[in-house]
Structures are given as structure tokens and as C-alpha cells.
Design a protein around this motif. Structure first.
Motif, mmCIF file in Angstrom:
data_model
loop_
_atom_site.group_PDB
_atom_site.id
_atom_site.type_symbol
_atom_site.label_atom_id
_atom_site.label_comp_id
_atom_site.label_asym_id
_atom_site.label_seq_id
_atom_site.Cartn_x
_atom_site.Cartn_y
_atom_site.Cartn_z
ATOM 1 N N PRO A 177 0.810 -1.213 0.000
ATOM 2 C CA PRO A 177 0.000 0.000 0.000
ATOM 3 C C PRO A 177 0.842 1.260 0.000
ATOM 4 O O PRO A 177 0.492 2.266 -0.612
ATOM 5 N N ASP B 235 -6.434 8.511 -5.632
ATOM 6 C CA ASP B 235 -5.961 7.257 -5.045
ATOM 7 C C ASP B 235 -6.068 7.374 -3.531
ATOM 8 O O ASP B 235 -5.419 8.221 -2.920
ATOM 9 N N GLU C 47 -8.607 -4.324 1.017
ATOM 10 C CA GLU C 47 -7.778 -4.229 2.216
ATOM 11 C C GLU C 47 -8.415 -3.288 3.223
ATOM 12 O O GLU C 47 -9.382 -2.583 2.931
ATOM 13 N N SER C 48 -7.858 -3.288 4.425
ATOM 14 C CA SER C 48 -8.178 -2.335 5.494
ATOM 15 C C SER C 48 -9.659 -2.283 5.844
ATOM 16 O O SER C 48 -10.259 -1.207 5.886
ATOM 17 N N TYR D 65 -9.092 8.651 6.178
ATOM 18 C CA TYR D 65 -8.390 7.898 5.152
ATOM 19 C C TYR D 65 -7.161 8.690 4.721
ATOM 20 O O TYR D 65 -7.017 9.875 5.037
ATOM 21 N N LEU E 81 0.856 4.215 -2.812
ATOM 22 C CA LEU E 81 0.697 5.623 -2.475
ATOM 23 C C LEU E 81 1.808 6.452 -3.091
ATOM 24 O O LEU E 81 1.600 7.584 -3.519
ATOM 25 N N ALA F 41 -10.779 -0.432 1.531
ATOM 26 C CA ALA F 41 -10.108 0.086 0.340
ATOM 27 C C ALA F 41 -9.980 -1.020 -0.682
ATOM 28 O O ALA F 41 -9.813 -2.197 -0.343
ATOM 29 N N ARG G 78 -6.367 5.337 0.382
ATOM 30 C CA ARG G 78 -6.007 4.115 1.097
ATOM 31 C C ARG G 78 -6.358 4.241 2.587
ATOM 32 O O ARG G 78 -6.644 5.310 3.091
ATOM 33 N N ALA G 79 -6.288 3.091 3.254
ATOM 34 C CA ALA G 79 -6.317 2.995 4.721
ATOM 35 C C ALA G 79 -7.516 3.672 5.366
ATOM 36 O O ALA G 79 -7.368 4.473 6.290
ATOM 37 N N GLY H 230 -6.431 3.563 -5.907
ATOM 38 C CA GLY H 230 -7.173 3.154 -4.733
ATOM 39 C C GLY H 230 -8.509 3.861 -4.644
ATOM 40 O O GLY H 230 -8.621 5.061 -4.894
ATOM 41 N N GLU I 193 -8.906 -1.517 -5.242
ATOM 42 C CA GLU I 193 -8.154 -0.934 -6.339
ATOM 43 C C GLU I 193 -8.912 -1.119 -7.639
ATOM 44 O O GLU I 193 -9.357 -2.232 -7.950
#
Length: 428
Positions: free
Chosen positions: A12, A417, A375-376, A168, A16, A389, A419-420, A396, A391
Motif C-alpha cells: 500500500p 488514489d 484491504e483495510s 483515510y 501511495l 479500500a 487508502r487505509a 485506490g 483498487e
């Protein structure tokens, strides 16, 4: 390095670092087919068009993501009630309506507005909930979330989550990262922290006023605690080596963190104000991704102590650990539900990473996502939905999904994009 650590810590981060993004407002697109059970009518509230975004469109969008509701098209009924006395119950019943919400907006003193709202059972003609609110016009979105919460609770008996927030991480350019906070539907986003170095692993405190996260601003991973209202922050885990994966205890007094100061990744406890760390796990394996149980008595975590990544649980004070996952050879990222009734995690199978939900009572685990790199996962505070998250198109994106996997909603940006994600608690 074991593959599970690469995928869920380094990959990840590399994504990023490699993808550019524009920080646009999040938009909502329901992409799952869910089983809609309760048919509700939401005719436009009187004069709501004077408010930014209106009210009923936001209310309907909130309710749609739960998978509980279907929506009666007001254009199919020749009745536009804004007061309870104006409801033509036979007409709405004929359209399949089970409940109907009516409301109106009126001007108040000093620039305020008054919003009156009622929810009725269409068959019994009984009022289920309602209230009158006096607000500033710029508070209309928050009020729409509150009304949606009232409707959801009146119909399901469970507390709504539309007034909560998510956090996020987003990347803006090659050397610009930010930690974002937004409403649960992705609107009203703002930047809590901007950095020229990566930020990962945000985690909400139990009262919702603080965020812990990992920042690389000092060229190594360090755990910080950040006050959301004041903007003040402090490093709480900055030991030799790597400091990562913060997880709050339910009372908000301490964090479980992963440190490498003794040679390899192990789980420690540290005060939320910083200080000395107490080692909790003690193995020759990589122990990572701690998460406290709902009652704070246990800590779930990921370890490769059996040869491949699996989920384990130990007492909150450390000690021996018991394995939790046995199906599949790759299970990571444990996330207990806030009510203790389920555990979400990510399983890799046939090259796909998907979110699982395992019910505590039965031990039965089911897929709730169907994409390739998910994920996450993070539960909503009522335990009925998750944010995670994924893709798509090399970038993302965020999704929410109902606990049974029936309804999925994409929260995405144009060219971005993200993530998290982590879902915040009920505000106190």
C-alpha cells in the motif's frame, strides 16, 4: 520478508508513492444489488430546495447504503404531502409504501431555519418518529444525516451511523500526502495533516476526538496521536527501529503498537500520552496488526508463527496466543466488530484479496467483497456495515459494504488514489 508483511505494509505504501491524485469531493455510487426489504417513500420536503443539496436526496442516499430499504417513486403517486394531515394513505399504500417521511422547511429568527420532520407507518397511520429542528442553513447536511439516523433506528431498532465520520489517507503529488477526515458518506472532507512523506495506518480513538497514525516525516515510521479539534499532536511511539500499526484500547488510555526495537516485529502497549512500551507478544515470528476486542480483554493480531499469515488472539496483557483462522493459508488484518459479534479480516485465495466477516457465535466466515485487491476493513460503530479500500483502474478507491455483503457502495474521486480507511465511533 514474508509476503503478508509486504502486501499489507509495503505494497500500500508503494502504491501511495507511485500514483498521483486530485483531492476532489467524494461521490457515491451504489454498485451492489442488495436485498431491499422496507419500502419507504421520501417525497420532497417543503422548500428543501432552498438548502444546499436539499434534505431528502441525502437521506435517501444514506438509507440506500444499508441494504435495508427500497424506495417508492413519489412521481407514481398523485400526492405531495409536507404535513401529516396531507398524507393520502390509500394512494401511498397502493404504490407499495410501508412507511412515509414528510417534512417542511420554514424561515426562523436571525437567519436560522426550522425543519419539521415526521415518519409514519403507512398501513397503521401511526407516527414512528419525528422532531422539529432549528439550524443554520450550512448545517443542513448534518441534519439530513440525523434524520436518516432516526428513520433507520425507527425501522430496524438499531442505531444509525450516518452522523459519524471516516478517516483515510490520500496522495496529492509525488511529495504530498494527507490524512483526511470526512462524513460517513464521504462529504465535507477536510485535511487533518499534510506531509511530504507517507502517512499510513490511521486509527480513531474510542471517543472520536483523536486519531493515531504512522508518519514517515522523520524518515522512519513513528506513531503519533493527533487531536482532531485543536490540531495538536505528539509522537507516542518513537523507539529504535520501526514503530507502526497503532490500535486503541476501548478506554482510550493506551495503544497497542508494533515495534522492531528488539530485532523483529512484536506487539507492545504504550500510553496514549507516550512513555515506555510494555512488550505483549513474545515469539520468534512476525506479530503485527493488533486490534483490541470490543471489551478490551483480548488483542487480535496477525502472525506467521505457523508458517503463513494467520490471525491469533491473546489476552490484552499478553501471554499465550490461540489461533483464530484455520481455513485458507493467508488471513490478515483482523478487525473486531464494535459489539463483539463478528471479526472482519482479509483472505487471499486464488490470487484475490477479499474481505471476510466471521460471526463470533457460529465461527462461520463469509466473503463480503468480490473484487481482486481489498484491504483495510473497518466496521461502522453499529457493526452493520464496513468501509474498506480496493483498487480499480490502477488507483485506490473506497467502498462500504453491508455486513452480509448484499449491498456495496463506492466512494470514489475523479483520478484519485485513496487508502487505509477507518470508520470513526459515535461522537461523545
Amino acid at each position: 520478508m514474508p509476503k503478508f508483511l509486504f502486501h499489507y505494509v509495503l505494497l500500500p505504501l508503494l502504491l501511495l508513492c507511485s500514483l498521483s491524485v486530485r483531492a476532489n469531493d467524494l461521490t457515491i455510487e451504489v454498485v451492489g444489488g442488495g436485498t431491499n426489504r422496507h419500502a419507504i417513500a421520501l417525497p420532497e420536503f417543503g422548500l428543501e430546495s432552498a438548502l444546499p443539496g436539499g434534505l431528502t436526496p441525502i437521506i435517501q442516499s444514506n438509507l440506500a447504503r444499508t441494504g435495508v430499504f427500497s424506495f417508492v417513486d413519489p412521481n407514481k403517486v398523485n400526492n405531495r404531502p409536507i404535513d401529516p394531515a396531507q398524507i393520502d394513505y390509500p394512494a401511498w399504500l397502493g404504490a407499495g409504501t410501508m412507511s412515509i417521511a414528510v417534512g417542511k422547511v420554514t424561515a426562523g429568527a436571525g437567519g436560522t431555519i426550522t425543519v419539521e420532520f415526521h415518519l409514519f407507518d403507512a398501513a397503521r397511520k401511526t407516527r414512528l418518529t419525528g422532531a422539529s429542528f432549528s439550524i443554520q442553513p450550512n448545517q443542513s447536511r448534518q441534519l439530513a444525516h440525523r434524520i436518516a439516523d432516526m428513520i433507520y433506528e425507527a425501522i430496524t431498532g438499531k442505531k444509525g451511523i450516518f452522523g459519524t465520520r471516516i478517516a483515510y489517507v490520500i496522495k496529492h503529488s509525488a511529495n504530498s500526502y494527507s490524512l483526511q477526515v470526512a462524513d460517513a458518506d464521504g462529504a465535507n472532507g477536510f485535511t487533518l495533516l499534510r506531509s511530504s512523506e507517507p502517512i499510513i495506518s490511521p486509527a480513531w480513538s474510542p471517543e472520536g476526538g483523536r486519531l493515531a497514525y504512522v508518519s514517515f516525516e522523520s524518515k522512519k515510521p513513528v506513531v503519533y496521536v493527533h487531536d482532531v479539534s485543536s490540531g495538536s499532536r505528539r509522537a507516542v511511539a518513537n523507539f529504535k527501529g520501526s514503530n507502526s500499526a497503532p490500535a486503541w484500547s476501548p478506554d482510550g488510555s493506551r495503544l497497542a503498537v508494533v515495534l522492531t526495537r528488539d530485532g523483529h516485529s512484536q506487539i507492545y502497549a504504550v500510553s496514549a500520552n507516550g512513555g515506555e512500551a510494555v512488550r505483549l507478544s513474545n515469539s520468534n515470528a512476525i506479530d503485527t496488526e493488533p486490534a483490541y476486542s470490543a471489551d478490551g480483554s483480548r488483542i487480535y493480531f496477525t502472525s506467521d508463527r505457523a508458517g503463513g499469515p494467520q490471525i491469533y488472539v491473546m489476552g490484552a496483557g499478553g501471554g499465550s496466543a490461540q489461533r483464530v483462522t484455520f481455513e485458507g493459508n493467508y488471513n490478515v488484518s483482523p478487525t473486531p466488530a464494535p459489539d463483539g459479534t463478528a471479526l472482519a479480516f482479509v483472505r487471499r485465495e486464488a490470487g484475490r484479496f477479499r474481505v471476510m466477516v466471521q460471526e463470533t457465535a457460529t465461527g462461520q466466515a463469509n466473503y463480503v467483497t468480490d473484487t481482486h485487491y481489498d484491504e483495510s476493513p473497518s466496521f461502522a460503530p453499529n457493526g452493520q456495515m464496513l468501509v474498506y479500500a480496493s483498487e480499480q483502474g490502477g488507483r485506490g478507491v473506497l467502498f462500504t459494504v453491508t455486513r452480509d455483503g448484499s449491498t456495496k457502495t463506492r466512494l470514489t474521486t475523479s483520478g484519485g488514489d485513496i487508502r487505509a480507511p477507518v470508520w470513526g465511533p459515535y461522537p461523545r
